[in-house]
Scaffold this active site. Structure first.
Site, PDB file in Angstrom:
ATOM      1  N   ARG A 187      -4.425  83.247 -37.416  1.00  0.00           N
ATOM      2  CA  ARG A 187      -4.043  82.509 -38.701  1.00  0.00           C
ATOM      3  C   ARG A 187      -5.080  81.517 -39.040  1.00  0.00           C
ATOM      4  O   ARG A 187      -5.466  80.629 -38.330  1.00  0.00           O
ATOM      5  CB  ARG A 187      -2.523  81.886 -38.473  1.00  0.00           C
ATOM      6  CG  ARG A 187      -1.515  83.039 -38.210  1.00  0.00           C
ATOM      7  CD  ARG A 187      -1.191  83.772 -39.823  1.00  0.00           C
ATOM      8  NE  ARG A 187      -0.060  84.844 -39.868  1.00  0.00           N
ATOM      9  CZ  ARG A 187      -0.185  86.134 -39.206  1.00  0.00           C
ATOM     10  NH1 ARG A 187      -1.441  86.460 -39.026  1.00  0.00           N
ATOM     11  NH2 ARG A 187       0.693  86.805 -39.375  1.00  0.00           N
ATOM     12  N   HIS A 191      -8.790  89.427 -44.277  1.00  0.00           N
ATOM     13  CA  HIS A 191      -7.600  89.684 -43.294  1.00  0.00           C
ATOM     14  C   HIS A 191      -7.299  91.071 -42.809  1.00  0.00           C
ATOM     15  O   HIS A 191      -6.071  91.669 -43.287  1.00  0.00           O
ATOM     16  CB  HIS A 191      -6.284  89.069 -44.040  1.00  0.00           C
ATOM     17  CG  HIS A 191      -5.169  88.679 -42.890  1.00  0.00           C
ATOM     18  ND1 HIS A 191      -4.526  87.552 -43.174  1.00  0.00           N
ATOM     19  CD2 HIS A 191      -4.671  89.362 -41.740  1.00  0.00           C
ATOM     20  CE1 HIS A 191      -3.545  87.371 -42.143  1.00  0.00           C
ATOM     21  NE2 HIS A 191      -3.752  88.312 -41.431  1.00  0.00           N
TER      22      HIS A 191
END
Length: 311
Positions: A226, A274
């Protein structure tokens, strides 16, 4: 009355998920996209990824929230999340995808690909002799389900592989270090550092200026967890100073990464949007259905999420 499974995911189309789930659920569970729910009171199950604020308020009989992925930090941090069981996906295909991407990122730096990409742009034949995998030390920070698979795959390729976790683990080919006191020494001895830490209150901005300063000069950094786990300003500083030789980054504090962000143009940095690992409908469907059946039959759920731990 037929139960309903409601689906919401910004990036994922509905139809592949419906096609994967429908044959397993049969006629007793209706599958509907969130914007086409015909009877909200029949909705007992929600399969979601980052639904909008107030999403859950529409469904008074909701009994289970299934997170459409392995990372649940954004879901459990919400103020509108009902007090219901939450499960996450634990899909072996997701694990393989993440492990292969982690290995790709390690190989990118181990084989000095940024050097050759820069040389190619200059049309320069810039030979550098490769190192043996066993002479390159790789640290994987975070040995949860995905981190453990990534570390094991990196070790399988012969790299001197180390892991950092909150508690001891036994992984083939991986030397595991535990506790905050072990981290600076591990960073100092690693050529490549791969961040796989979940986002929790304890890990937010955990990889910051002191962590980057502890890393071996010329080390490379990889973040597949993250963005908020990393202090991006400190990362930019470490790259600009040359203390880090490069980075492979799939996640960021704010996504999409804004065009003016300095990470776009720093030498040796690869940015991907991502996508290191995503949920795959066909392989994830059986475990989703198993938890739906568990609710219907009053049985124990699998892959439940602890709101206290945040994962």
């Amino acid at each position: 009355m037929t139960d309903t499974l409601v689906f919401y995911s910004g990036p994922d189309p509905f139809e592949p998920w419906r096609a994967a789930l429908a044959p397993l659920l049969g006629d007793d569970v209706r599958i509907e996209n969130s914007d086409a729910v015909t009877d909200p009171e029949t909705v007992r199950f929600a399969l979601v990824w980052m639904p909008p604020e107030g999403f859950f308020d529409r469904f008074p009989n909701l009994e289970l929230v299934i997170n459409l992925g392995a990372g649940v930090d954004r879901l459990v941090a919400r103020n509108d999340l009902p007090d219901l069981p939450i499960t996450r996906l634990s899909d072996p295909e997701m694990g393989k995808m993440m492990a292969s991407f982690a290995l790709f990122a390690v190989l990118r730096h181990a084989r000095e690909i940024p050097h050759f990409e820069a040389a190619q742009a200059r049309r320069e034949w810039a030979y550098r002799h490769p190192k043996a995998a066993g002479d390159i030390s790789v640290a994987v920070l975070g040995l949860g389900e995905l981190g453990a698979l990534a570390a094991t795959e990196i070790a399988r390729q012969g790299f001197d592989t180390h892991g950092w976790a909150t508690r001891p683990k036994d992984l083939p080919g991986v030397t595991v270090h535990c506790g905050d006191e072990a981290l600076p020494h591990l960073l100092a001895q690693s050529d490549i550092v791969v961040c796989m830490l979940p986002l929790t209150p304890a890990t937010r901005a955990r990889i910051g200026a002191s962590a980057f300063a502890a890393m071996r000069p010329g080390a490379a950094f990889v973040n597949l967890s993250r963005g908020e786990v990393v202090d991006e300003d400190a990362l930019v500083g470490a790259l600009r100073s040359g203390h880090l030789s490069g980075a492979t980054l799939d996640v960021f504090a704010a996504e999409p990464l804004v065009p003016e962000h300095p990470l776009w143009t720093l030498p040796g940095v690869l940015i991907t949007p991502h996508l290191a690992s995503v949920a795959l409908p066909k392989s994830a469907a059986p475990q989703i259905v198993a938890n739906i059946r568990a609710v219907q039959n009053g049985e124990e759920l699998v892959n439940t999420v602890s709101r206290v731990r945040g994962y």
